[in-house]
Design a protein around this motif. Sequence first.
Motif, mmCIF file in Angstrom:
data_model
loop_
_atom_site.group_PDB
_atom_site.id
_atom_site.type_symbol
_atom_site.label_atom_id
_atom_site.label_comp_id
_atom_site.label_asym_id
_atom_site.label_seq_id
_atom_site.Cartn_x
_atom_site.Cartn_y
_atom_site.Cartn_z
ATOM 1 N N ASP A 163 -9.973 17.842 9.881
ATOM 2 C CA ASP A 163 -9.939 19.217 9.356
ATOM 3 C C ASP A 163 -11.020 19.418 8.297
ATOM 4 N N HIS A 164 -11.178 18.429 7.413
ATOM 5 C CA HIS A 164 -12.190 18.513 6.356
ATOM 6 C C HIS A 164 -13.583 18.633 6.971
ATOM 7 N N SER A 165 -13.866 17.821 7.967
ATOM 8 C CA SER A 165 -15.175 17.854 8.616
ATOM 9 C C SER A 165 -15.413 19.215 9.275
ATOM 10 N N TYR A 166 -14.433 19.684 10.018
ATOM 11 C CA TYR A 166 -14.535 20.987 10.678
ATOM 12 C C TYR A 166 -14.764 22.092 9.646
ATOM 13 N N ASN A 167 -13.944 22.115 8.601
ATOM 14 C CA ASN A 167 -14.050 23.161 7.577
ATOM 15 C C ASN A 167 -15.369 23.100 6.820
ATOM 16 N N LEU A 168 -15.865 21.895 6.593
ATOM 17 C CA LEU A 168 -17.154 21.725 5.926
ATOM 18 C C LEU A 168 -18.273 22.344 6.764
ATOM 19 N N VAL A 169 -18.250 22.091 8.055
ATOM 20 C CA VAL A 169 -19.270 22.655 8.942
ATOM 21 C C VAL A 169 -19.122 24.166 9.027
ATOM 22 N N VAL A 170 -17.904 24.657 9.153
ATOM 23 C CA VAL A 170 -17.672 26.106 9.217
ATOM 24 C C VAL A 170 -18.178 26.782 7.942
ATOM 25 N N SER A 171 -17.972 26.147 6.801
ATOM 26 C CA SER A 171 -18.406 26.747 5.528
ATOM 27 C C SER A 171 -19.921 26.882 5.440
ATOM 28 N N LYS A 172 -20.638 26.101 6.218
ATOM 29 C CA LYS A 172 -22.107 26.139 6.195
ATOM 30 C C LYS A 172 -22.680 27.074 7.268
ATOM 31 N N LEU A 173 -21.811 27.638 8.122
ATOM 32 C CA LEU A 173 -22.280 28.591 9.127
ATOM 33 C C LEU A 173 -22.745 29.870 8.442
ATOM 34 N N THR A 174 -23.605 30.597 9.114
ATOM 35 C CA THR A 174 -24.032 31.888 8.575
ATOM 36 C C THR A 174 -22.835 32.838 8.555
ATOM 37 N N LYS A 175 -22.936 33.909 7.784
ATOM 38 C CA LYS A 175 -21.852 34.897 7.743
ATOM 39 C C LYS A 175 -21.624 35.505 9.123
ATOM 40 N N LYS A 176 -22.693 35.710 9.852
ATOM 41 C CA LYS A 176 -22.582 36.247 11.207
ATOM 42 C C LYS A 176 -21.809 35.280 12.106
ATOM 43 N N GLN A 177 -22.125 33.983 12.023
ATOM 44 C CA GLN A 177 -21.420 32.985 12.821
ATOM 45 C C GLN A 177 -19.949 32.877 12.402
ATOM 46 N N LEU A 214 -18.851 11.158 22.871
ATOM 47 C CA LEU A 214 -18.404 12.542 22.945
ATOM 48 C C LEU A 214 -18.646 13.215 21.601
ATOM 49 N N VAL A 215 -19.318 14.364 21.632
ATOM 50 C CA VAL A 215 -19.641 15.093 20.411
ATOM 51 C C VAL A 215 -18.889 16.421 20.408
ATOM 52 N N PHE A 216 -18.231 16.700 19.305
ATOM 53 C CA PHE A 216 -17.522 17.966 19.117
ATOM 54 C C PHE A 216 -18.360 18.836 18.200
ATOM 55 N N LYS A 217 -18.556 20.089 18.628
ATOM 56 C CA LYS A 217 -19.346 21.031 17.846
ATOM 57 C C LYS A 217 -18.543 22.312 17.642
ATOM 58 N N VAL A 218 -18.783 22.946 16.509
ATOM 59 C CA VAL A 218 -18.250 24.271 16.258
ATOM 60 C C VAL A 218 -19.465 25.199 16.205
ATOM 61 N N LEU A 219 -19.507 26.128 17.134
ATOM 62 C CA LEU A 219 -20.635 27.050 17.278
ATOM 63 C C LEU A 219 -21.974 26.312 17.229
ATOM 64 N N ILE A 237 -10.060 19.449 19.967
ATOM 65 C CA ILE A 237 -10.315 20.620 20.823
ATOM 66 C C ILE A 237 -9.358 21.777 20.546
ATOM 67 N N LEU A 238 -8.377 21.571 19.695
ATOM 68 C CA LEU A 238 -7.489 22.664 19.307
ATOM 69 C C LEU A 238 -8.162 23.653 18.351
ATOM 70 N N LYS A 239 -9.245 23.230 17.750
ATOM 71 C CA LYS A 239 -9.912 24.049 16.736
ATOM 72 C C LYS A 239 -10.674 25.205 17.372
ATOM 73 N N LYS A 240 -10.847 26.266 16.606
ATOM 74 C CA LYS A 240 -11.576 27.452 17.075
ATOM 75 C C LYS A 240 -13.057 27.165 17.276
ATOM 76 N N GLY A 241 -13.621 27.713 18.367
ATOM 77 C CA GLY A 241 -15.061 27.668 18.587
ATOM 78 C C GLY A 241 -15.619 26.313 18.970
ATOM 79 N N ILE A 242 -14.770 25.425 19.498
ATOM 80 C CA ILE A 242 -15.174 24.054 19.797
ATOM 81 C C ILE A 242 -15.785 23.918 21.177
ATOM 82 N N ALA A 276 -18.132 35.269 11.162
ATOM 83 C CA ALA A 276 -17.463 36.461 11.693
ATOM 84 C C ALA A 276 -17.191 36.289 13.183
ATOM 85 N N GLU A 277 -18.155 35.717 13.897
ATOM 86 C CA GLU A 277 -17.990 35.457 15.326
ATOM 87 C C GLU A 277 -16.834 34.487 15.555
ATOM 88 N N LEU A 278 -16.765 33.455 14.740
ATOM 89 C CA LEU A 278 -15.703 32.465 14.843
ATOM 90 C C LEU A 278 -14.338 33.098 14.561
#
Length: 120
Positions: free
Chosen positions: A97-111, A27-32, A11-16, A113-115
């Motif tokens: 961190d790898h899982s979070y970064n992998l998901v963030v890398s697949k977000l749209t450019k708009k998402q 319990l499921v953790f999501k980024v955007l 839960i320390l990560k951005k946009g969680i 930027a929002e993050l």
Amino acid sequence: MNVEEVRAYCILKKGITEEFPFDEHTLVFKVLGKMFALLPLERLPPQINLKCNPELSLKLREKYDGDIAPGFHMNKKHWNTILIERISPSLLKELIDHSYNLVVSKLTKKQQAELAKLKE
């Protein structure tokens, strides 16, 4: 690490966000809105499902045979199930961190930027 420490780290990560979309025990953790970790709260031994690069998944499963396995109830190519008390806290944090970064890398450019605008 234990389940509470894993949750605190996630839960320390951005946009969680945290939610229970499947049942009251997972319990499921999501980024955007995109899943990056699933933490079954009552499973023994404690474990977590994390997204992972397919090539890295294979290497981890070979090196940590029995402690890191194909994702339980998940796409086996892209998810691992990790026994959280049987690997080092530093490795577990790296994999989160790898899982979070992998998901963030697949977000749209708009998402993305929002993050980037969100406070940590």
